[in-house]
Scaffold this active site. Sequence first.
Site, PDB file in Angstrom:
ATOM      1  N   ARG A 100       0.844  -1.197   0.000  1.00 50.85           N
ATOM      2  CA  ARG A 100       0.000   0.000   0.000  1.00 50.85           C
ATOM      3  C   ARG A 100       0.879   1.247   0.000  1.00 50.85           C
ATOM      4  O   ARG A 100       1.537   1.549   0.982  1.00 50.85           O
ATOM      5  CB  ARG A 100      -0.918  -0.003   1.218  1.00 50.85           C
ATOM      6  CG  ARG A 100      -2.024  -1.057   1.141  1.00 50.85           C
ATOM      7  CD  ARG A 100      -2.719  -1.229   2.471  1.00 50.85           C
ATOM      8  NE  ARG A 100      -1.846  -1.920   3.418  1.00 50.85           N
ATOM      9  CZ  ARG A 100      -2.123  -2.029   4.725  1.00 50.85           C
ATOM     10  NH1 ARG A 100      -3.208  -1.470   5.224  1.00 50.85           N
ATOM     11  NH2 ARG A 100      -1.282  -2.679   5.514  1.00 50.85           N
ATOM     12  N   ASP A 102       1.830   5.326  -0.157  1.00 48.65           N
ATOM     13  CA  ASP A 102       1.325   6.517   0.499  1.00 48.65           C
ATOM     14  C   ASP A 102       0.974   7.586  -0.529  1.00 48.65           C
ATOM     15  O   ASP A 102       1.256   7.443  -1.726  1.00 48.65           O
ATOM     16  CB  ASP A 102       2.388   7.036   1.467  1.00 48.65           C
ATOM     17  CG  ASP A 102       1.778   7.707   2.681  1.00 48.65           C
ATOM     18  OD1 ASP A 102       0.543   7.881   2.718  1.00 48.65           O
ATOM     19  OD2 ASP A 102       2.537   8.052   3.600  1.00 48.65           O
ATOM     20  N   ARG A 246      11.366   5.802   2.439  1.00 44.44           N
ATOM     21  CA  ARG A 246      11.671   7.235   2.404  1.00 44.44           C
ATOM     22  C   ARG A 246      12.526   7.656   3.592  1.00 44.44           C
ATOM     23  O   ARG A 246      13.323   8.595   3.495  1.00 44.44           O
ATOM     24  CB  ARG A 246      10.380   8.039   2.328  1.00 44.44           C
ATOM     25  CG  ARG A 246       9.679   7.872   0.983  1.00 44.44           C
ATOM     26  CD  ARG A 246       8.586   8.888   0.776  1.00 44.44           C
ATOM     27  NE  ARG A 246       7.437   8.633   1.619  1.00 44.44           N
ATOM     28  CZ  ARG A 246       6.757   9.573   2.275  1.00 44.44           C
ATOM     29  NH1 ARG A 246       7.149  10.833   2.222  1.00 44.44           N
ATOM     30  NH2 ARG A 246       5.698   9.259   2.984  1.00 44.44           N
TER      31      ARG A 246
END
Length: 319
Positions: A100, A102, A246
């Site tokens: 999933r 972001d 990230r």
Amino acid sequence: MSEHDPGSATTGSVPCGPAGTRAIGGPATAAGTASGPCQETATTSVPAPEGGRFRLDISYDGTDFVGWARQPGLRTVQGVLEESLGKVLREPVQLTVAGRTDAGVHAEGQVAHFDTGAEVDADKLVHRMAKFLPKDVRITDLRPVPAEFDARFSAIRRHYIYRLTTAPYGADPLAARSVVSCRPVDLDAMRAASRNLLGLHDFAAFCRRREGATTVRELQRYDWVREGEHLNAHVSADAFCWSMVRSLVGAVLAVGEGRRTPEWVAGLLAERSRSSSVTVAPAHGLSLVAVDYPAEQDLAARNVQTREMRSVPAGDCCI
């Protein structure tokens, strides 16, 4: 999530809908528009209905989505795909996804699956969806798979690329939605810092905590490739927790810019909660590029393995 794939044991859900079958590939009719999916709780894979289970390979520009996961009243990749597929198939569709993403994160190799009671012509459906979907999301492939295939739990590893540019003028306008501008960096120092993170570790310092989810992951690849002024981080793991990729990029980029040392990055692995000293890199530089799966005969075993809660072995050794 950002680019997360929880590794803890969780329950899943499966769609329920009309039991009848029908040929798919022609235009949808208003009378056939579906409402939403219904769910029942399941802890193991269930047999696919008469139409079967299908794998989708998906590409999307995440700029104008608030992420993958369906959210009421918001534009999400899952919501757009489920609504569009439901109208064409004339039954509710519920997608299970490999990872999933972001808000703002892209995908070139996202994978999902769904079960259907309809008779599906895969080639015709791909062509039909190309006309039906908005321009920022595409189904690049669709094919039948065994009932044991689970886009999330069957996955062996996920591959991400984070794209940067050190060009003094910033990102080229045609790439500005997927490339992040940065200052000149010390690539050797970044590679040294990245090597310190490889292996099986608790990546709590790099993850946003989710109740009941482990932050133990096996980071299998983290390296940097420079092509002129383009700098790409290649990051692969068995799974990723919330915001992990990230955060990994942000931490190592701080080393490349001379603000931190490779030893500082290695020391983060000793922390057991998210570190406030780690800067999360902007979402739009990240793209999910591929997901690996085992051979068909190994799918069921992989599903069981993934659902088991992971922990770091004694001595914090790597596997």
